[in-house]
Design an enzyme around this catalytic site. Structure first.
Site, short mmCIF file in Angstrom:
data_model
loop_
_atom_site.label_atom_id
_atom_site.label_comp_id
_atom_site.label_asym_id
_atom_site.label_seq_id
_atom_site.Cartn_x
_atom_site.Cartn_y
_atom_site.Cartn_z
N PRO A 174 -17.28 15.78 -2.18
CA PRO A 174 -17.27 14.52 -3.05
C PRO A 174 -18.26 14.72 -4.23
CG PRO A 174 -19.08 14.57 -1.13
CD PRO A 174 -18.27 15.90 -1.15
N ASP A 193 -21.50 18.38 -6.44
CA ASP A 193 -21.23 18.07 -5.09
C ASP A 193 -22.56 16.88 -4.69
OD1 ASP A 193 -21.16 17.57 -2.32
OD2 ASP A 193 -20.92 19.84 -2.04
N HIS A 194 -21.94 15.76 -4.51
CA HIS A 194 -23.04 14.65 -4.15
C HIS A 194 -23.65 14.76 -2.94
CE1 HIS A 194 -24.98 10.99 -5.25
NE2 HIS A 194 -23.78 10.54 -6.35
N ARG A 195 -23.23 15.78 -2.18
CA ARG A 195 -24.14 15.72 -1.05
C ARG A 195 -25.38 16.71 -1.13
NH1 ARG A 195 -19.26 18.30 2.22
NH2 ARG A 195 -19.14 19.40 0.14
#
Ligand SMILES: Cc1cc2nc3c(=O)[nH]c(=O)nc-3n(C[C@H](O)[C@H](O)[C@H](O)COP(=O)(O)OP(=O)(O)OC[C@H]3O[C@@H](n4cnc5c(N)ncnc54)[C@H](O)[C@@H]3O)c2cc1C
Length: 1020
Positions: free
Chosen positions: A338, A493-495
């Site tokens: 994501p 990466d939004h995680r």
């Protein structure tokens, strides 16, 4: 149960008040006999044994190794029966069992010993002396498949024998055993999947105890189950997570023709519908392992696996090359990430110039800046790992795309960008690029990057973003330069990182790139081209300004020194260090006479002739002032008397309206400005900081003519010795003044609002000094007080205050001396006309003493921090070096100070607390002065010396003293800290006898011995 016996910290010398636990020689539960040595402790003199004169069993809680325990306090317990033994709260590392073996990872490492956290396994044979468990051979490994048993049941096993091979999620690895015995069943079957920590086999002590059995298959608990119905609805499954599935119960795929494949790989191949004949193997001898299958194209294409419709196009298609396939796999993997994009524009001009000046590639310089910015935002370098893990990496390995000869991109990885110097990185990069172009890189040179950069700016691309792939959290795309700068776009990466992290990271990166001098050092002299009256104008003739001006003039610069007094020297010479030390010298003579009797000399009571002392003081100051002016002129500095203020970024106005011939009193600006303008290439502001008087009712009012309130500017006007004084403020100036006047015979009360004196001094030293000062017959130090009011006139002043308990007091004194700190006064300088920024009343500078305006510098008290003369002088030299284009920084962590009380407090470098706060694993060692022969002879027994060292490097990072003659002793300590000396170097240096410098060698040897012993115990 009978009461346990308390093993206490013994008093092993007359002077010992506490000890440091160096080692536990016995473990919790050991049987102890009368006379056994259970531990060693470090006293104020040496490392000594702790013997116990009882029988029993050693029981916790145990004082931790390295902890300081006061004499008489508990170290451990001795209980009468083994059943009463309790675990240690702070058990020594050796008592914790075999942790080391199981905590390692990597190929060929030790098999984990049985751990408490290991999953439940079937009980082993009763005679088993050791359980061989499935080791965790990589951070991500949760289970392993038994590939082969390299030793047969019944075989004799020696330390270091490889007993089996197992397939992890990354490769086939050896299982080594670091015990001796005979291999015994039940043995995990070949092909069995065993969770990390689960039993694989056992060791027994004799051949007759061997059991030749196979273990029942383990209950399979896969970390990542097959997707449940609900999970299956999640659109994109990251490719990397496919591997973490259970293959138990799955029929293995057919073996490939002419090659081997591990059972786990075959299971994964079945699950993914992969024909093993199309997969190349990276295991030993080309064996296909599960990771190869993960990266392979399933029949019907990866798209089918990921749930995408397959698009049929005409033609058969050629097989992808290895590189194309790797890229394709990585890109497919990225679909499960994501990601989001953030862009900022960064001007590259300064960095390009600085890179050129240092002969470094701009690409490498940008990579280094990216790594430096990660110090603040380390998560830019982390990565998400299936399932739900974050890998926190500190080593910054940056992959940067290079076009290969004949087409295609190769991404060599520049390793350890966070810690290696630019020069070394540049050398490495040159070599990597040359070989990358010819596709001559080894796999470990193009794999495993932790961050990536793609620079298409060189192709004139106005804006693009790059694709982040599994294994990194962020990739930086650099586009072509425009007037606003180059767009720097991060795909993240939004995680792992959020939008604010990336935005702030880019902001920090922008500062590092646009102001490369902050970390790359000067790229040449800082004086801009121009027709200036002076290359450099230095404002302020104290130690900061004078040292700066002299260094510049010595290098041939045309320098003017503007000072508002008729002679140079600043506060240090006229109202600070030198006059106060003249008074201190007289006070010392009086004090020393008190010790004559102790040596059998009777010289009578000393008396002070105030007039004579003052005449000497003034003469010393004037002589030094004259000498300084002659030297300044001699080295061709243009000394101009007058008060300077900025007109613009390259002009100062020198106001001569307040000029007079009196150097002893701080100059005042005239009220009818007159004077001249001078232009400059660079300016250095060194205007100092006058005393600060807080808004205590009556304090400011008392400063005027006839008022009873004095400061460090006006105390020198006293015409006679006062009998009673109050000093407000327990900093260096307040304490020195208070004790000097008590030694002169006055009754002195020192009032401090904080709960301790001397905020900049090591806490234990400050605490001891407070006690020593309170022992002086006419001096009382009160902390945590609240001053309510000062009233009256010189000769009859009242000070109303509340003590720590809130009780009100009023004292009547002749004068109050304010020792309430110093604060720069910036108003008169018109800094805004030159655009120079300040913060909290001090001018803001970097470690090179450069303000926010590149050609204007500031040094000394005017920038805040340690307000000391040698600090100002060093900063003056730093500014001069930077202007000259040399690389020099001010390092506060190596700065020092002396508080001229009796005994003197002195420090250099960090205290233990400061070191710990800075993340350094440090240890300290100390010795009281009263064990020293010289101190005893001279009756100078107060105080102590402390050395603080970094445990890892054994470098001395701080030395703290409370001792008579600390002003001289600190000199050696300064060399230890500034020269990065180790305990061994200081311990091996030959110190003359009998001198107090011997204590340095003694302390260094002692700490070194303690660290060696505790490391040995830890390693057991
Ligand atoms: C009582 C006392 C005892 C001290 N003892 C010690 C000690 O033992 N050891 C130690 O290290 N430090 C000591 N200090 C501190 C030390 O004096 C200062 O830290 C040091 O002098 C700072 O140097 P500087 O160059 O920054 O400023 P200063 O020495 O203050 O010099 C600044 C000069 O600039 C002049 N000036 C200001 N504005 C202008 C302007 N606009 N135009 C032209 N000229 C201007 C000032 O008049 C002054 O001459 C002591 C201070 C005091 C008060």
């Amino acid at each position: 149960m009978t009461e346990p016996y308390v093993i206490k910290m013994p008093q092993l010398s007359d002077t010992m008040t506490e000890g440091v636990v160096v080692s536990w020689e016995k473990a919790v539960g050991d049987k102890i006999k009368r006379g056994d040595i259970v531990a060693t402790v470090e006293t104020d003199k040496a490392i000594m044994d702790v013997e116990v004169f009882r029988d029993g069993y050693l029981s916790g809680p145990l004082a931790a190794v390295d902890s300081t325990v006061p004499v008489g306090e508990m170290l451990a317990l001795l209980v009468t029966s083994a059943d009463d033994v309790k675990g240690g709260d702070a058990a020594p590392p050796s008592a914790g069992g075999e942790v080391a073996e199981s905590s390692q990872s990597g190929p060929g490492l030790a098999a984990a010993s049985q751990q408490t956290s290991a999953p439940e396994t079937a009980p082993g044979p009763a005679a088993a002396s050791y359980t061989i468990t499935m080791p965790q051979l990589s951070d991500t490994m949760t289970e392993g498949v038994v590939v082969s048993w390299e030793k047969a049941v019944g075989a004799k096993i020696k330390r270091g024998t490889v007993v089996a091979t197992v397939e992890t999620d990354k490769a086939i690895m050896d299982v080594e055993v670091f015990r001796e015995g005979y291999l015994s069943g039940p043995l995990a079957a070949v092909d069995a999947t065993v969770p990390v920590g689960g039993a694989m086999a056992y060791l027994v002590d004799s051949k007759s105890q061997v059991i030749d059995e196979q273990a029942a298959p383990h209950a399979r608990v896969a970390l990542a189950e097959r997707p449940s119905a609900a999970a299956a609805e999640t659109p994109a499954v990251p490719a990397a997570s496919i591997l973490a599935v259970s293959v138990s119960g799955v029929t293995p795929a057919p073996r490939p023709q002419g090659r081997g494949a591990t059972p786990y790989a075959r299971g994964v191949a079945t699950q993914r519908g992969i024909d093993l004949n199309t997969v190349s193997g990276t295991g030993p001898g080309g064996v296909i392992i599960a990771a190869d299958v993960q990266g392979a194209q399933p029949a019907g294409g990866l798209a089918a696996v990921a749930g995408f419709p397959q698009v049929d196009v005409a033609g058969d298609g050629r097989p992808m090359s290895k590189l194309e396939k790797a890229t394709s796999d990585a890109m497919t993997g990225s679909l499960g990430m994501p990601t989001f994009h953030v862009t900022t524009s960064i001007k590259l001009g300064g960095l390009i110039r600085a890179s050129k000046a240092q002969g470094a590639s701009v690409t490498v310089t940008i990579a280094k800046a990216c790594a430096l910015a990660m110090r603040e935002f380390p998560n830019m370098n982390w990565c998400y790992q299936p399932q739900d893990k974050l890998v926190e990496r500190s080593g910054v390995d940056i992959g940067m795309a290079v076009a290969a000869d004949g087409g295609g991109l190769v991404v060599p990885v520049l390793r350890a960008c966070e810690s290696r110097e630019l020069e070394e990185l540049n050398r490495d990069w040159k070599d990597l690029v040359e070989r990358a172009r010819k596709r001559r890189l080894k796999p470990d040179e193009y794999t495993g990057s932790t961050f990536q950069i793609s620079n298409m700016g060189m192709f004139g691309v106005s804006h693009f973003d790059a694709i982040a792939t599994p294994g990194i959290a962020a990739i930086l795309a650099i586009s072509a330069d425009t007037e606003q700068g180059s767009p720097f776009t991060i795909t993240a990466d939004h995680r792992v990182v959020n939008g604010a992290d990336v935005a702030m990271y880019l902001k920090s990166l922008k500062t590092l790139i646009e102001q490369p001098q902050l970390w790359m050092g000067p790229s040449g002299p800082a004086v801009p081209e121009g027709d200036w009256d002076y290359d450099v104008v230095v404002v302020g003739g104290g130690p900061g300004g004078e040292d700066c001006a002299r260094d510049l003039a010595g290098h041939g610069m045309k320098v003017a020194l503007l000072n508002d007094a008729p002679l140079p020297g600043g506060e240090c010479l006229w109202r600070g260090c030198i006059p106060s030390k003249a008074w201190r010298a007289a006070a010392d003579r009086i004090r020393d006479r008190l010790d004559d009797d102790h040596l059998g000399i009777s010289s009578g009571k000393a008396s002070l002739d105030w007039g004579k002392l003052e005449a000497t003081r003034r003469k010393v100051l004037e002589t030094r002032g004259d000498m300084a002016l002659k030297t300044d002129k001699g080295v061709k500095i243009k000394y101009i008397q007058g008060f300077a203020r900025f007109v613009d970024g390259h002009t100062l106005f020198i106001d001569t309206s307040g000029n007079n011939d009196e150097p002893h009193i701080r100059a005042q600006v005239g009220d009818q400005p007159r004077g001249e303008n001078v232009s400059f290439g660079c300016a250095v502001i060194a205007t100092g900081a006058p005393p600060f008087v807080p808004p205590i009712p009556g304090a400011i009012e008392g400063l005027g003519e006839g008022g009873g309130v004095l400061t460090s500017d006006t105390v020198w006007t006293l015409e006679k010795l006062p009998n009673k004084l109050a000093v407000i403020g327990g900093g260096a100036i307040g304490l020195e003044m208070a004790q000097i006047f008590q030694d002169f015979g006055a009754q002195v009360t020192l009032l401090e609002a904080q709960d301790r004196i001397l905020a900049e001094v090591e806490p234990e030293i400050a605490k001891q000094l407070t006690a020593v000062l309170n022992d002086d017959p006419r001096l009382a130090v009160h902390t945590s007080v609240q001053i309510e009011k000062i009233s009256g006139r010189a000769g009859a002043v009242s000070v109303k205050y509340k003590d720590a308990e809130g009780k009100a007091h009023t004292i009547k004194v002749e004068h109050v001396i304010m020792g309430t700190g110093k604060r720069p006064v910036l108003d008169g300088l018109d800094l805004d006309k030159a655009g120079v920024a300040s913060e909290n009343s001090a001018i803001k500078v970097d470690a090179r003493c450069r303000t926010n305006v590149a050609h204007i510098f500031a040094v000394g008290d005017v920038i805040g921090g340690l307000m000391l003369a040698h600090t100002a002088a060093q900063q003056g030299r730093v500014a001069a070096a930077t202007i000259l284009g040399e690389d020099m920084k001010y390092e506060q962590d190596k700065d020092c100070g002396v508080i001229f009380t009796r005994p003197e407090a002195a420090f250099v470098g960090l205290s233990l607390q400061q070191a710990k706060a800075a993340g350094v694993d440090a240890a300290e060692v100390k010795v009281p002065m009263n064990i020293d022969a010289k101190a005893m002879i001279n009756n100078e027994q107060h105080g102590m010396i402390k050395i603080v060292a970094d445990k890892k490097t054994q470098r001395i990072i701080g030395v703290h003293l409370l001792a008579d003659h600390a002003d001289t002793l600190i000199g050696e300590a300064v060399m230890m800290v500034s020269g990065n000396m180790t305990l061994e170097q200081v311990g091996q240096a030959i110190h003359p006898h009998p001198t107090q410098t011997e204590l340095f060698g003694e302390l260094a040897r002692r700490l070194s011995s303690r660290l060696r012993r505790s490391a040995r115990v830890r390693a057991k």
